[in-house]
Every structure is written in C-alpha cells, then in structure tokens.
Design an enzyme around this catalytic site. Structure first.
Site, short mmCIF file in Angstrom:
data_model
loop_
_atom_site.label_atom_id
_atom_site.label_comp_id
_atom_site.label_asym_id
_atom_site.label_seq_id
_atom_site.Cartn_x
_atom_site.Cartn_y
_atom_site.Cartn_z
N HIS A 48 20.69 44.45 39.13
CA HIS A 48 20.03 45.30 38.13
C HIS A 48 20.06 44.61 36.76
O HIS A 48 19.04 44.44 36.10
CB HIS A 48 20.73 46.66 38.09
CG HIS A 48 20.23 47.60 37.05
ND1 HIS A 48 19.45 48.68 37.36
CD2 HIS A 48 20.40 47.63 35.71
CE1 HIS A 48 19.15 49.34 36.25
NE2 HIS A 48 19.72 48.72 35.22
N GLU A 49 21.25 44.17 36.38
CA GLU A 49 21.37 43.53 35.07
C GLU A 49 20.63 42.20 35.04
O GLU A 49 20.03 41.83 34.03
CB GLU A 49 22.85 43.33 34.70
CG GLU A 49 23.62 44.62 34.47
CD GLU A 49 23.00 45.55 33.43
OE1 GLU A 49 22.37 45.05 32.48
OE2 GLU A 49 23.11 46.77 33.60
N THR A 96 46.35 50.10 21.42
CA THR A 96 47.64 50.27 20.74
C THR A 96 48.35 48.92 20.62
O THR A 96 48.89 48.57 19.56
CB THR A 96 48.51 51.26 21.51
OG1 THR A 96 47.74 52.43 21.77
CG2 THR A 96 49.73 51.64 20.72
P1 ADP Z 1 45.31 51.75 25.00
O1 ADP Z 1 45.99 52.02 23.71
O2 ADP Z 1 44.01 51.04 24.85
O3 ADP Z 1 45.19 52.93 25.88
P2 ADP Z 1 47.70 50.30 25.44
O4 ADP Z 1 47.69 49.34 24.33
O5 ADP Z 1 48.53 51.50 25.29
O6 ADP Z 1 46.23 50.73 25.80
O7 ADP Z 1 48.09 49.52 26.77
C1 ADP Z 1 49.14 49.92 27.58
C2 ADP Z 1 49.85 48.73 28.16
O8 ADP Z 1 49.00 48.01 29.06
C3 ADP Z 1 50.27 47.72 27.13
O9 ADP Z 1 51.50 48.02 26.60
C4 ADP Z 1 50.28 46.43 27.92
O10 ADP Z 1 51.47 46.28 28.63
C5 ADP Z 1 49.17 46.62 28.91
N1 ADP Z 1 47.90 46.07 28.41
C6 ADP Z 1 46.79 46.76 28.12
N2 ADP Z 1 45.81 45.96 27.70
C7 ADP Z 1 46.31 44.71 27.69
C8 ADP Z 1 45.77 43.43 27.34
N3 ADP Z 1 44.51 43.30 26.90
N4 ADP Z 1 46.58 42.36 27.45
C9 ADP Z 1 47.84 42.49 27.89
N5 ADP Z 1 48.40 43.66 28.24
C10 ADP Z 1 47.65 44.77 28.16
ZN ZN Z 2 19.69 49.07 33.25
MG MG Z 3 46.94 53.75 23.24
#
Ligand code: ADP
Ligand code: ZN
Ligand code: MG
Length: 603
Positions: free
Chosen positions: A421-422, A205
C-alpha cells in the site's frame, strides 16, 4: 495550603525535642541543685557524727547532707539504709533534718510517656519519608502528587535508541541549556516548551531524563495524572512551587509527564467532579509558562500520547510550540534498543539481536525491554547458563499475545498489505509530474492514526494549486488502494483515510474551485466558514437536488478517471512495486533517495 501544613509539621519535631531538652534541664536542677558526691552510708554516718553537715534531708531512698562553706553549698548523698539510729544521732548532734518525698514524677512522666511518643513519631516520619521518595530523589510534599528533583538523572543518550530524529532535535535544547548566552547574544529565540509526542513506551520519559543527563542540569518532574485527584488549590500551589524552585536551580529542566491528564481540552471536560482542580492546575501552569523568562535557561518539557485532546491553549506560541515525535522504532532501532537492554544480560552465542528485532515489528522500547527481561527470567528458571534464542522466542510470543489484546501488533499478512500500500503511494508520487518528492516511506505504525506512511516534503511553500497539481495529489492518495488491487487483487480497509482525503479534494475542485468541465467555473460553496472553528461545521448548501446530483457525479468522475490513471501507472511498474514492497517488508523504512534509485534502475 498543604505547604503551610508542612511548615507546621517540621517544627513540631523541634518543639518536641526542645521540650524534652527543657524537661531534662529542669529535671537536672530539681534533683541535683548542687554538685553532689555519692558516698557510702557508713561514711555518711561518720560525717554526721563529726557534725560536718548543716542540714540533712531524708528521702525514701536517699539521705543527703548539705554542707555550707562560706557561700558555697556542697551536697553529699548516700543510699539509705534502714537505720533508726540515724535520727537519734542527728538529734544528738543538733543537725537540722527534714524528710522529703522523692520528686520523681517528672522523670517518670518523661521516661514513660514523652520519650516513647517522640520515638514513635520519629520512626513514623522515617518510614513515610522513605516510602515517598526513592533514592537520590527528594519528594516535596506528602500527598500523592509529587515533584521529584533529581540533580543527576544518570541517563544519557546512550541509554536511548531508535529515536534518532528526536535525539537530533533535542540536541539543540541541550546546547541551549549549556550555552544560553550564545543564543541570547544573537537575539535568538529559545524554545520554552518542548512537547514529546508518541505512543506509550517509546521512551518519552527516558528521553526527557536523558536531555537533563546530557546537559548535566537538574531535572524537576511531575506527572499530570497525579495532579488531577487533588483538592482544589493544591495542584496550582504545587505548580507555583515547582517553578519557584526551578528558577533557583536554573539552568534546569521541568518535565511534566502525561500532560494530557492535566491539559485536556476544557470543553471536553465533565462538569463537576475532578474538573475544577484540573482546570486550576492547568491555568496555573499556563500562567507560570507565560510569566518566566526563558533567558534563565529553564526548558519545560512535557510528554503525551494523546496530543489531539490537549487544550489548544497549551500549544500556543510561547508555550508548548515545539513538538517532537517519538515514534516506534524501526528494525534497526529495535536492534539498538535490544543492545542497550542486553548490556547486562548473559546471551548465548546463538543469539543475533537482528533476528529478534525482525520478529518484533510494532514493538516499542518498553515492550522490548520487557521481552529481554522476560527471556532472562525464563532462562533463569530453567537454570541455563545464558539466555538462548528459544527463551527470546517464548518471551516474544508472550508479549505478542499481550499486545494483541491491546490491538498493537500487526500480523505478517497485514504487514505485507501495508508495505505494498505504502509502496503504491510512493511510486505514484514519484511518477506523476506535479507531486512533492517522497522523503520517506515507512510501514512502522505511527502512534496516531495511520498504519504506515509515505512522507512527502513540499519543495516550496504553495498558496495556489493548479488543477494538474490537485489531480496529482489525488493520484498519490489513490496509489495505496490501487497497489493493493494490483498486487493482491483485493482491497483492505487501510485506505479509508486516503479515500476520505481524496474525496475531499475532488469535492473542493468541483464546488469551490470551479474546476469541473460539466458544471463550469462556478462555486457552490456559500456560507462563510467560521474562522476559528474547524469542528462541527457543515457547509450550508444552497443548490437544488439536481445540482447536488451533478456535483456527486462530477466528484465520482474525477476520482474514477484518476483511479484509471493510477492503475495504469502501477500496472506498468508492477515489478518496481513488488521490489519496493519486498524491501519495505524487510527494512520497514526506505528513504526517498533509495526509493528513487530503485525506481531508476532497470530490473
Ligand atoms: P514513555 O514515557 O514513552 O511511555 P518510557 O520512557 O517510560 O516510555 O519507557 C519505559 C522504559 O522502556 C524505559 O525506562 C526504557 O527502559 C524502555 N525504553 C523505552 N523506549 C526506549 C528507547 N527508545 N531506548 C531504550 N529503552 C527504551
Ligand atoms: Zn494510504
Ligand atoms: Mg512515560
């Protein structure tokens, strides 16, 4: 359907205001049909004596004198005083007079009923309007399922870390949104739909918002799960609405979060409740996606953590045909994510984010954000001036306990097993002559299925495979299991998928390609495979039990021979295997070039 209701709702307020206004105007004309001047009672009486009035009206609280001058009518009023002399005086001066009931029912009605109701409605609308939409967003509609429009998401790539590859791929999308003419001039085909795939909390997201933020385009979003609970027709109408609105704001991004809720494969859906509406909404989405021209600069993004259950119709070319993996971060990525989330946190000087990153294998971005938050709360509770390492430790332990329940954390021992393993897969792949080069070895759990992975990239497209190549593939697959045998002298369940695939290859060699020495160049596979159906198909076998036994024996023989070959390779390179395994435990990801360097140097 719902939209019509909305249109009736908003004018209602105006009707109410209009009515109020009209009533006030009428009120004004009834009660003061002529310009009136307020005077004292004594003055009024004096004017009566002086015969200034043509007519006098006596009301319960007021006395009014009407003065007719040519064609102008003037009115003078005074607060009534209990004065029986006035009548006599009027009679004496021959002034026409009449009593009048005060006509205040209209005003009373307005003040006592209409006004409070209007105020109530206004307050109610204000409150609910606020509940539905956060700041900076505008929510369309009143039901739970909303379309959010953000003109500026305020999120950029600086707020996302640990997903460099996904970012790299999304840069192209940003460039397209900003310079669509450039692509169109060259006749390029622009992606319409981009599907972000990865485990929960990895920042899908967030990434979608960051793309909008980087490209500085509006961000329209809706969540698939909210659309499932609605009445029939509403979801489809919303989708239509969404696209219509987006078209006016192009270039922009339409983001459908949790698209799996909406786009479950249709056969898997239960008959009855909840099914119909989802079907309609999905159908509308497909129609809209097919209908609009990507020329306009609209990119549709969607996110899911369960790509395997998506309706294949969604993944067809021209729809969500571009898939971007948003995986759990490696140690470096976790450090970067921690850096982002500790920007506004006061850290004590004993904190090295690298150490915290090393202690949180398998954590996704959201888990790390939680850890930072939890640590800050713990420190605050203890009245500390800054967050210390011990706070982080406690927060991590709590998070692990929570994650263990969801089976998302790998223990230290498991991590070791996965690493060797990897390493086994990788070393065998680099040692046998006919295998694809290793691109990357990783022990970060991949969202879907495997615990770690060794990524091999084919150097060319292959349609024909020789027997030697198939055998080498088999060897690579067995490499993981054999490495566990060599290092730990015991085996784990982690190789199950490898073994399945190895057996499938060996079986095909025997029954399809006629590559068995004992059985000879014969194919045993009859019945045609249905072309578009991969699931639930069992090949029909038209051979005797004896042949069947021979086939099994041949498969076993091929696998055993390969197993022996792989064991020899890995036992010879046990030192390399140990080095690589240790390095992998430390770094979690090793690129192909680095791997080859390790393998070519003498230790
Ligand atoms: P997803 O949609 O993949 O379930 P979200 O985008 O809703 O994850 O992530 C939720 C919160 O976690 C974000 O608002 C952020 O604060 C934190 N977060 C998740 N992934 C990251 C990332 N790669 N870098 C920085 N913050 C992250
Ligand atoms: Zn394997
Ligand atoms: Mg999400």
């Amino acid at each position: 359907m719902d939209k019509e209701k909305e249109q009736r709702q908003i004018p209602f307020i105006w009707i109410a205001f209009g009515t109020l206004f009209a009533l006030l105007v009428i009120n004004f004309y009834i009660f003061s049909s002529a310009p009136s001047e307020q005077i004292s009672y004594s003055e009024f009486k004096k004017m009566v004596e002086e015969k200034k009035f043509n007519e006098v009206i006596i009301e319960p609280n007021l006395v009014k004198g009407i003065i007719k001058e040519k064609d102008k009518i003037k009115e003078v009023k005074a607060v009534k005083v209990d004065d029986p002399e006035l009548i006599k005086l009027l009679e004496k001066n021959n002034i026409k007079f009449s009593g009048k009931q005060a006509d205040t029912w209209l005003r009373d009605l307005l003040l006592a009923w209409v006004l409070p109701i209007i105020i109530l409605i206004l307050v109610w609308r204000f409150l609910f309007g606020r509940l539905g939409a956060g700041t900076g967003m505008m929510a369309v509609g009143k039901s739970k399922a909303k379309i959010y429009i953000e003109t500026d998401t305020g999120v950029t790539f600086n707020d996302v870390a640990g997903v460099d590859e996904a970012k790299e791929e999304l840069k192209e999308v940003i460039d397209f949104l900003n310079h669509s003419e450039k692509y169109l001039r060259l006749g390029g085909k622009i992606p319409k739909g981009v599907l972000l795939v990865g485990p929960t909390g990895t920042g899908k997201t967030l990434l979608a918002k960051a793309v909008a933020g980087e490209a500085k385009v509006p961000f329209f979003s809706m969540s698939g799960s909210e659309f499932v609970e609605m009445f029939v027709g509403v979801g489809a109408a919303r989708v239509r609405d969404l696209f219509a609105q987006a078209e006016q704001k192009a270039p922009c991004i339409i983001f459908i979060d949790e698209i799996d809720a909406l786009g479950k494969a249709r056969i898997a859906a239960p008959i009855g409740g909840g099914y119909e509406e989802r079907e309609h909404t999905l159908q509308q989405l497909l129609v809209e996606m097919d209908g609009f021209e990507s020329k306009k600069g609209i990119i549709i993004m969607a996110a899911t953590n369960r790509p395997e259950i998506l309706d294949p119709a969604l993944l067809r070319p021209g729809r969500f045909d571009r898939h971007i993996l948003v995986d759990r971060p490696d140690i470096k990525g976790r450090e970067d994510i921690l850096k982002i989330h500790t920007r506004n946190v006061k850290l004590s000087s004993d904190i090295d984010l690298r150490i915290i990153a090393a202690r949180t294998p398998g954590f996704a971005g959201a888990d790390l954000a939680n850890v930072v938050n939890e640590a800050a709360i713990l420190a605050a509770r203890k009245d500390k001036k800054a967050v210390e390492l011990s706070d982080f430790e406690e927060a991590i332990n709590r998070a692990i306990a929570g994650l263990e329940k969801k089976k998302k954390v790998i223990s230290k021992k498991e991590k070791e097993i996965i690493a060797y393993h990897e390493s086994g897969h990788a070393i065998v792949a680099e040692s046998v002559p006919n295998a694809d080069k290793v691109h990357r070895v990783s022990i970060i759990p991949r969202g879907i299925a495997a615990l770690g992975y060794t990524l091999q990239l084919p150097t060319e497209d292959r349609y024909l495979l020789t027997k030697a190549e198939l055998l080498d593939r088999l060897a690579v697959l067995l490499g993981g299991r054999v490495a566990e045998e060599v290092i730990f002298n015991e085996i784990s369940t982690g190789a199950q998928n490898d073994l399945e695939r190895a057996t499938a290859i060996a079986r095909s060699m025997v029954v399809e390609y006629g590559m068995s020495d004992t059985l000879g160049p014969v194919t045993f596979e009859t019945g045609k495979k249905p072309m578009f159906l991969d699931i639930g198909y069992t090949p029909t076998s038209e051979f005797s039990d004896e042949t069947s036994r021979l086939i099994d024996e041949e498969i076993k023989k091929i696998i055993n021979e390969t197993h022996g070959r792989v064991k020899k390779i890995l036992e010879n390179k046990k030192d390399k295997l140990t080095t690589l395994g240790k390095l992998l435990i430390e770094k979690e990801v090793i690129e192909g070039d680095e791997l080859r360097k390790i393998l070519s140097t003498n230790i």
